[in-house]
Design a protein around this motif. Structure first.
Motif, short mmCIF file in Angstrom:
data_model
loop_
_atom_site.label_atom_id
_atom_site.label_comp_id
_atom_site.label_asym_id
_atom_site.label_seq_id
_atom_site.Cartn_x
_atom_site.Cartn_y
_atom_site.Cartn_z
N VAL A 72 -8.09 32.68 3.15
CA VAL A 72 -8.63 31.53 2.73
C VAL A 72 -9.61 31.28 3.55
O VAL A 72 -9.69 31.48 4.77
CB VAL A 72 -7.54 30.15 2.88
CG1 VAL A 72 -6.61 30.37 1.70
CG2 VAL A 72 -6.80 30.28 4.10
N TYR A 75 -8.67 26.64 5.75
CA TYR A 75 -7.06 26.63 5.39
C TYR A 75 -6.69 25.04 5.15
O TYR A 75 -5.84 24.96 4.12
CB TYR A 75 -6.49 26.92 6.82
CG TYR A 75 -4.91 27.06 6.73
CD1 TYR A 75 -4.17 28.26 6.23
CD2 TYR A 75 -4.28 25.89 7.01
CE1 TYR A 75 -2.73 28.00 6.41
CE2 TYR A 75 -2.80 25.95 6.98
CZ TYR A 75 -2.18 26.88 6.55
OH TYR A 75 -0.93 27.03 6.49
N ARG A 77 -7.84 22.85 3.49
CA ARG A 77 -8.24 22.27 2.12
C ARG A 77 -7.87 23.20 1.18
O ARG A 77 -8.23 23.02 -0.23
CB ARG A 77 -9.92 22.17 2.12
CG ARG A 77 -10.16 20.85 2.83
CD ARG A 77 -11.73 20.68 2.68
NE ARG A 77 -11.99 19.23 3.51
CZ ARG A 77 -12.11 19.48 4.76
NH1 ARG A 77 -12.25 20.49 5.52
NH2 ARG A 77 -12.56 18.03 5.27
N ALA A 78 -7.31 24.51 1.40
CA ALA A 78 -6.80 25.50 0.27
C ALA A 78 -6.04 24.72 -0.39
O ALA A 78 -4.76 24.25 -0.06
CB ALA A 78 -6.35 26.76 1.30
N SER A 79 -6.01 25.12 -1.80
CA SER A 79 -5.26 24.60 -3.09
C SER A 79 -4.48 25.67 -3.41
O SER A 79 -3.55 25.45 -4.21
CB SER A 79 -6.03 24.11 -4.01
OG SER A 79 -6.89 24.93 -4.48
N THR A 80 -4.55 27.03 -2.84
CA THR A 80 -3.68 28.01 -3.51
C THR A 80 -2.64 28.48 -2.78
O THR A 80 -1.87 29.53 -3.03
CB THR A 80 -4.73 29.38 -3.57
OG1 THR A 80 -5.15 29.66 -2.09
CG2 THR A 80 -5.90 29.08 -4.53
N SER A 82 1.00 26.90 -0.10
CA SER A 82 1.60 25.86 0.32
C SER A 82 1.19 25.41 1.72
O SER A 82 0.80 26.23 2.35
CB SER A 82 3.15 26.00 0.21
OG SER A 82 3.48 26.55 1.35
N HIS A 83 1.43 24.17 2.01
CA HIS A 83 0.93 23.90 3.43
C HIS A 83 2.04 23.30 4.53
O HIS A 83 1.95 22.53 5.38
CB HIS A 83 -0.16 22.45 3.51
CG HIS A 83 -1.22 22.96 2.90
ND1 HIS A 83 -2.30 23.53 3.75
CD2 HIS A 83 -1.92 23.20 1.34
CE1 HIS A 83 -3.37 23.92 2.91
NE2 HIS A 83 -3.12 23.31 1.59
N ASP A 86 1.13 23.65 8.33
CA ASP A 86 0.04 23.00 8.72
C ASP A 86 0.02 22.32 10.29
O ASP A 86 -1.18 22.68 11.08
CB ASP A 86 -0.46 21.82 7.98
CG ASP A 86 -0.80 22.17 6.38
OD1 ASP A 86 -1.00 23.52 6.33
OD2 ASP A 86 -1.47 21.24 5.83
#
Length: 282
Positions: A72, A75, A77-80, A82-83, A86
Motif C-alpha cells: 500500500v 497505509y 487510508r488503504a481500503s484493501t 483491515s486496520h 493501525d
C-alpha cells in the motif's frame, strides 16, 4: 536448527543494506496462522517489536492469506486491508509498506516487510529486491529443513541391519550436510551445519586410536577438499561429486589430488581411510 528467526534476521539485515529503506522488519510463524515480528531495522518506537500478526488481518496477514506480495502507498487510508494494527504502525509513522510472505513447499513460514514514512508508491526496484530477499530466505529455509532431516537420520539410525550399514548412513549424512552448507547464504546456519558435520566426523573416529588430546596434529584440509572427500567416502565418482557440489569434474579431481597429497595417500580410498584416522571423516 529448526529456528527460522535466525534466517529471518539475516534476510532483514541484507534487505535493508540492499534497499536503504528507512525501516525493514519481519518475523517467523509463531503458531498456526500467525507470525510474530521479531527482527527490525530502523524502528524508532519499538511499537512493532513482538507484534503478533494473524492471517487475513492487516497487510502482513493479507500477504499470508494470499501467499503473494501485497503493498500500500498510504497505509492509514488503504481500503484493501483491515486496520487491526493501525496503532503500532502509526506509532512508527509508516505510510508506504510492502509485505512479502515466506513460502516453503506451500507452507507460510513468515513475512518480510519494507516500509517508508512517506506516502509514495513502492518503486519496482524496491519491490523486486524485497521479493528476491524473500526467495533467498525460502531457499535457505528449504535447505535448512533438509539438513534437519539429515541430522535426525544420523541421530536415530535404523536399528535394523548391521552396524556397518548404520555407519554408512552416518557417512552419507555427513556428506549431505557439507553439501547443504554450501547452499546456505546465512553464515550462522552454515557454520552450524559444518559444526554438525565435524561432530559426526569425531563420532566416527577409530576408538582404538589415541584420544584426541593425545593425537599429533593431523593434516589441514580445505573445506572444499573435505567436501569432495566426504562424497568420495560414500562411493561417488568424480562426476557424481561434481553434480552434488556444483563443480566441474576437473575441479573435483584437482581438489581430490590436493587432499591426497596433504594426506600422503596414493589412492582415493587410502585418502578416505587416512582422513578417517585423522578424525576428519566419520
Amino acid at each position: 536448527m529448526g529456528d527460522d528467526s535466525a534466517a529471518v534476521r539475516t534476510a532483514v539485515l541484507s534487505l535493508q543494506r540492499a534497499t536503504g529503506l528507512p525501516m525493514v522488519f519481519g518475523g517467523a510463524l509463531s503458531g498456526r496462522d500467525r507470525m510474530r515480528i521479531s527482527e527490525l531495522v530502523g524502528g524508532t518506537t519499538g511499537s512493532l517489536d513482538g507484534l503478533v500478526v494473524r492471517r487475513n488481518y492487516g497487510l502482513g496477514g493479507k500477504a499470508m492469506a494470499l501467499g503473494r506480495p501485497v503493498w500500500v502507498s498510504d497505509y492509514p487510508r488503504a481500503s484493501t486491508i483491515s486496520h487491526d494494527y493501525d496503532g503500532p504502525v502509526g506509532a512508527e509513522g509508516l505510510l508506504s509498506i510492502v509485505a512479502v510472505p515466506i513460502v516453503v513447499r506451500r507452507q507460510i513460514r513468515g513475512v518480510l516487510y519494507g516500509a517508508l514514512r512517506e506516502p509514495l508508491s513502492i518503486a519496482d526496484r524496491v519491490l523486486a529486491m524485497t521479493v528476491q530477499a524473500a526467495r533467498d530466505l525460502e531457499q535457505d529455509l528449504a535447505v535448512q529443513d533438509e539438513a534437519d532431516q539429515a541430522l535426525a537420520r544420523a541421530a536415530a539410525p535404523s536399528e535394523a541391519g548391521p552396524a556397518a550399514a548404520r555407519w554408512e548412513e552416518v557417512r552419507a549424512v555427513h556428506a549431505e550436510l557439507r553439501g547443504l552448507a554450501d547452499q546456505i547464504t546465512d553464515p550462522g546456519v552454515r557454520a552450524r551445519l559444518l559444526e554438525a558435520s565435524t561432530r559426526l566426523a569425531a563420532a566416527g573416529a577409530d576408538p582404538s586410536s589415541a584420544p584426541e588430546t593425545e593425537r599429533p596434529p593431523g593434516p589441514s584440509l580445505s573445506p572444499r577438499e573435505l567436501d569432495v572427500l566426504s562424497y568420495v567416502a560414500i562411493g561417488c565418482t568424480n562426476a557424481q561429486v561434481a553434480r552434488q557440489l556444483g563443480l566441474l569434474p576437473a575441479t573435483v579431481k584437482s581438489y581430490l589430488k590436493s587432499a591426497m597429497r596433504k594426506l600422503n595417500s596414493h589412492t582415493r580410498m587410502e585418502a578416505v581411510n587416512d582422513a578417517r584416522r585423522a578424525g576428519l571423516l566419520p
